[in-house]
Design an enzyme around this catalytic site. Sequence first.
Site, short mmCIF file in Angstrom:
data_model
loop_
_atom_site.label_atom_id
_atom_site.label_comp_id
_atom_site.label_asym_id
_atom_site.label_seq_id
_atom_site.Cartn_x
_atom_site.Cartn_y
_atom_site.Cartn_z
N TYR A 13 -92.85 -28.71 33.88
CA TYR A 13 -91.91 -27.74 34.45
C TYR A 13 -92.51 -26.34 34.55
CZ TYR A 13 -88.12 -31.05 34.60
OH TYR A 13 -87.33 -32.12 34.93
N ARG A 40 -96.89 -38.74 36.78
CA ARG A 40 -96.50 -37.36 37.11
C ARG A 40 -97.40 -36.79 38.21
NH1 ARG A 40 -94.16 -33.18 32.54
NH2 ARG A 40 -92.07 -33.48 33.33
N VAL A 91 -99.36 -27.36 28.19
CA VAL A 91 -98.83 -28.64 27.71
C VAL A 91 -97.60 -28.40 26.84
CG1 VAL A 91 -101.10 -29.75 27.81
CG2 VAL A 91 -100.34 -28.70 25.68
N THR A 93 -95.06 -28.31 23.68
CA THR A 93 -95.20 -27.93 22.26
C THR A 93 -93.88 -28.24 21.56
OG1 THR A 93 -94.61 -25.69 22.97
CG2 THR A 93 -96.93 -26.12 22.60
N THR A 95 -90.88 -29.77 18.95
CA THR A 95 -90.65 -29.67 17.51
C THR A 95 -91.30 -30.87 16.82
OG1 THR A 95 -88.57 -28.57 17.98
CG2 THR A 95 -88.86 -29.42 15.75
N ALA A 225 -88.23 -13.21 22.70
CA ALA A 225 -87.40 -13.16 23.92
C ALA A 225 -86.43 -14.34 23.93
CB ALA A 225 -88.29 -13.19 25.17
N ASN A 226 -86.94 -15.54 23.64
CA ASN A 226 -86.05 -16.70 23.66
C ASN A 226 -85.00 -16.62 22.55
OD1 ASN A 226 -87.02 -17.85 25.93
ND2 ASN A 226 -88.02 -19.59 24.96
N CYS A 278 -86.32 -25.36 25.38
CA CYS A 278 -87.01 -24.33 24.60
C CYS A 278 -86.20 -23.53 23.59
CB CYS A 278 -87.72 -23.38 25.55
SG CYS A 278 -89.05 -24.22 26.42
P1 NAD Z 1 -93.48 -30.62 30.13
O1 NAD Z 1 -93.26 -31.63 29.08
O2 NAD Z 1 -92.64 -30.62 31.37
O3 NAD Z 1 -95.00 -30.69 30.62
C1 NAD Z 1 -96.10 -30.78 29.77
C2 NAD Z 1 -97.14 -31.70 30.40
O4 NAD Z 1 -98.33 -31.65 29.62
C3 NAD Z 1 -96.74 -33.17 30.46
O5 NAD Z 1 -96.76 -33.62 31.79
C4 NAD Z 1 -97.80 -33.88 29.58
O6 NAD Z 1 -98.16 -35.16 30.07
C5 NAD Z 1 -98.95 -32.92 29.68
N1 NAD Z 1 -99.92 -33.06 28.59
C6 NAD Z 1 -99.70 -33.13 27.25
N2 NAD Z 1 -100.86 -33.21 26.59
C7 NAD Z 1 -101.85 -33.21 27.51
C8 NAD Z 1 -103.26 -33.25 27.42
N3 NAD Z 1 -103.88 -33.32 26.25
N4 NAD Z 1 -103.97 -33.23 28.57
C9 NAD Z 1 -103.34 -33.16 29.77
N5 NAD Z 1 -102.00 -33.09 29.91
C10 NAD Z 1 -101.26 -33.11 28.79
O7 NAD Z 1 -93.38 -29.20 29.41
P2 NAD Z 1 -92.94 -27.80 30.06
O8 NAD Z 1 -91.47 -27.70 30.14
O9 NAD Z 1 -93.77 -27.55 31.27
O10 NAD Z 1 -93.39 -26.80 28.89
C11 NAD Z 1 -94.76 -26.55 28.63
C12 NAD Z 1 -94.86 -25.35 27.71
O11 NAD Z 1 -94.30 -24.19 28.35
C13 NAD Z 1 -94.08 -25.48 26.40
O12 NAD Z 1 -94.81 -24.84 25.38
C14 NAD Z 1 -92.80 -24.72 26.66
O13 NAD Z 1 -92.27 -24.19 25.48
C15 NAD Z 1 -93.26 -23.62 27.56
N6 NAD Z 1 -92.24 -23.08 28.46
C16 NAD Z 1 -91.40 -23.91 29.12
C17 NAD Z 1 -90.47 -23.39 30.02
C18 NAD Z 1 -89.52 -24.27 30.78
O14 NAD Z 1 -88.66 -23.74 31.46
N7 NAD Z 1 -89.62 -25.57 30.71
C19 NAD Z 1 -90.44 -22.01 30.27
C20 NAD Z 1 -91.33 -21.19 29.59
C21 NAD Z 1 -92.24 -21.74 28.69
C1 UGA Z 2 -84.97 -19.99 29.05
C2 UGA Z 2 -85.26 -18.50 29.24
O1 UGA Z 2 -84.20 -17.92 30.02
C3 UGA Z 2 -86.58 -18.28 29.95
O2 UGA Z 2 -86.87 -16.89 30.03
C4 UGA Z 2 -87.69 -18.99 29.16
O3 UGA Z 2 -88.92 -18.87 29.86
C5 UGA Z 2 -87.33 -20.46 29.01
O4 UGA Z 2 -86.05 -20.58 28.35
C6 UGA Z 2 -88.31 -21.21 28.16
O5 UGA Z 2 -89.04 -20.63 27.38
O6 UGA Z 2 -88.26 -22.43 28.31
P1 UGA Z 2 -84.06 -21.96 30.57
O7 UGA Z 2 -83.86 -22.65 29.28
O8 UGA Z 2 -84.80 -22.66 31.63
O9 UGA Z 2 -84.83 -20.56 30.34
O10 UGA Z 2 -82.65 -21.53 31.20
P2 UGA Z 2 -81.59 -20.40 30.79
O11 UGA Z 2 -81.05 -19.84 32.04
O12 UGA Z 2 -82.12 -19.46 29.81
O13 UGA Z 2 -80.42 -21.25 30.13
C7 UGA Z 2 -80.58 -21.86 28.88
C8 UGA Z 2 -79.27 -22.47 28.44
O14 UGA Z 2 -78.33 -21.44 28.10
C9 UGA Z 2 -78.59 -23.31 29.51
O15 UGA Z 2 -78.00 -24.44 28.93
C10 UGA Z 2 -77.54 -22.38 30.06
O16 UGA Z 2 -76.46 -23.06 30.64
C11 UGA Z 2 -77.12 -21.63 28.82
N1 UGA Z 2 -76.53 -20.31 29.10
C12 UGA Z 2 -77.28 -19.33 29.67
C13 UGA Z 2 -75.22 -20.07 28.77
O17 UGA Z 2 -74.52 -20.95 28.25
N2 UGA Z 2 -74.67 -18.83 29.04
C14 UGA Z 2 -75.39 -17.85 29.60
O18 UGA Z 2 -74.83 -16.75 29.81
C15 UGA Z 2 -76.73 -18.10 29.93
#
Ligand code: NAD
Ligand code: UGA
Length: 466
Positions: A13, A40, A91, A93, A95, A225-226, A278
Amino acid sequence: MKIKNICCIGAGYVGGPTMAVIAKKCPSINVTVVDINQDRIDAWNDSDLSKLPVFEPGLDKIVEETRGKNLFFSTDIDKAINDAEMIFISVNTPTKTYGKGKGMAADLKYIELCARQIAKVAKEDKIVVEKSTLPVRTASAIKSILDNTGNGVQFQILSNPEFLAEGTAVQDLLNPDRVLIGGDNASEAGKKAIQSLVDVYANWVPNDKILTTNVWSSELSKLTANAFLAQRVSSINAMSELCEKTGADVNEVAKAIGMDSRIGPKFLKASVGFGGSCFQKDILNLVYIAKTYGLNEVADYWEQVIVMNDHQKNRFSDNIVKTLYNTVSGKKITFLGWAFKKDTNDTRESAAIKVADNLLNEQAYVVAYDPKVSEEKMYADLEYLNTRSSEENRELLTAEDNPYQACKGAHAIAVLTEWDEFKTYDWKKIYDSMNKPAFLFDGRGILDKNTLEKIGFVYYKIGVGA
Ligand code: NAD
Ligand code: UGA
């Protein structure tokens, strides 16, 4: 160093959308996104853009524009590492589910595997960028692995956490509030590495929005921030319960406090509880870090955000059971929405999963409709909880791909995700097809109370007193 080739490890994502936007905005850079998951990568390469593994408004267009030109998806990780001057680690991370720190600490095994692979393959100096969300001081572990197992080449480690939110990822990436880059700003090589990444973003992000700091501040800012964002949701959700008891309306309270410029109006929407991959994981990680430093009060303070969120999900399902005359056994409860928020197909930690699990424990029959989530995904989410057998989950929950069909004959409807389409349904038609009294539990506060009550629904809106 002018960057010509970028490799991103992890096509999820974050990796997918982030690299698509870099490719779009930096036509002179070749961007290769790699992953160990062949399915994927195949989905990212699918000519049918509706099959991309990540649904985000606007993403398909950007992928269509750039894929095969300067954006590539591949499982050949070694080649992509070798070709790139800059490597993003994106990739997962999650829990930890075992050992020390189980249920709290971040599991860094995927990060370490990446570092070891980069060290093994790299024959020239590389800049390694932490894009994943990581505990503060992870960069020193990555550096140690790279320096101790590498081929004698130089590595610079940068922290560049991602702040995009799902559902608005493309807009967030195109117009970020800020881009944060942490690096070794005490050394010349560190400064050069920071500048290389600044130059990539400067292709579309104004300079005053690109913030550079030391590595530890950058790593910790992401967790902070989160934590602050999740805390705001738990704060307004705590008030939602008090509003229900006192006859206040949480939406009016949110508006009133949000007009104070020090508080601000965003992120104050009461809900059935926050989900997403997250917030919970990152707060638990923060709590764990605080505990390892012996900061128990700090740990307890942040843990309450999770305690409140769990309570909000549980009290929503408890209220359904209580309102339906203290039994939902054998009753059909329709879920509108399963994703953790609108405009995404992501269900990780969605409140819907916990609410469903609670209702299935009470032997309810749950029928779920979500415009972007498949039935198999719902079963996988329930199975992950391990509350009952897979067969039982499949007996007690089914998915429908038509919302009117999903609601037909239901004793109650629960709105779990704020999809816009729910607001435009023919609610009279739905009411006519339901068991009476027809209960409607709006866990997102998106529907109009007066209209629904006029139709005849017994309508409950989160945070609004009777
Ligand atoms: P995700 O699970 O969607 O994607 C991670 C990908 O990494 C998977 O497709 C997995 O197969 C791949 N992977 C794992 N180990 C690997 C390896 N050794 N070599 C190659 N590929 C490998 O995760 P995500 O939601 O994209 O989140 C990734 C990171 O970004 C996390 O640390 C998360 O906290 C952070 N993050 C996520 C969001 C979000 O909105 N999802 C926003 C900000 C930050
Ligand atoms: C959140 C942060 O907003 C991002 O900045 C960050 O990069 C990301 O986590 C991450 O590190 O993964 P995300 O989880 O994608 O983004 O979506 P949010 O819009 O933050 O919503 C998170 C949850 O809170 C959802 O279930 C949403 O419905 C809920 N929420 C959000 C509420 O219930 N009320 C609100 O006012 C806002």
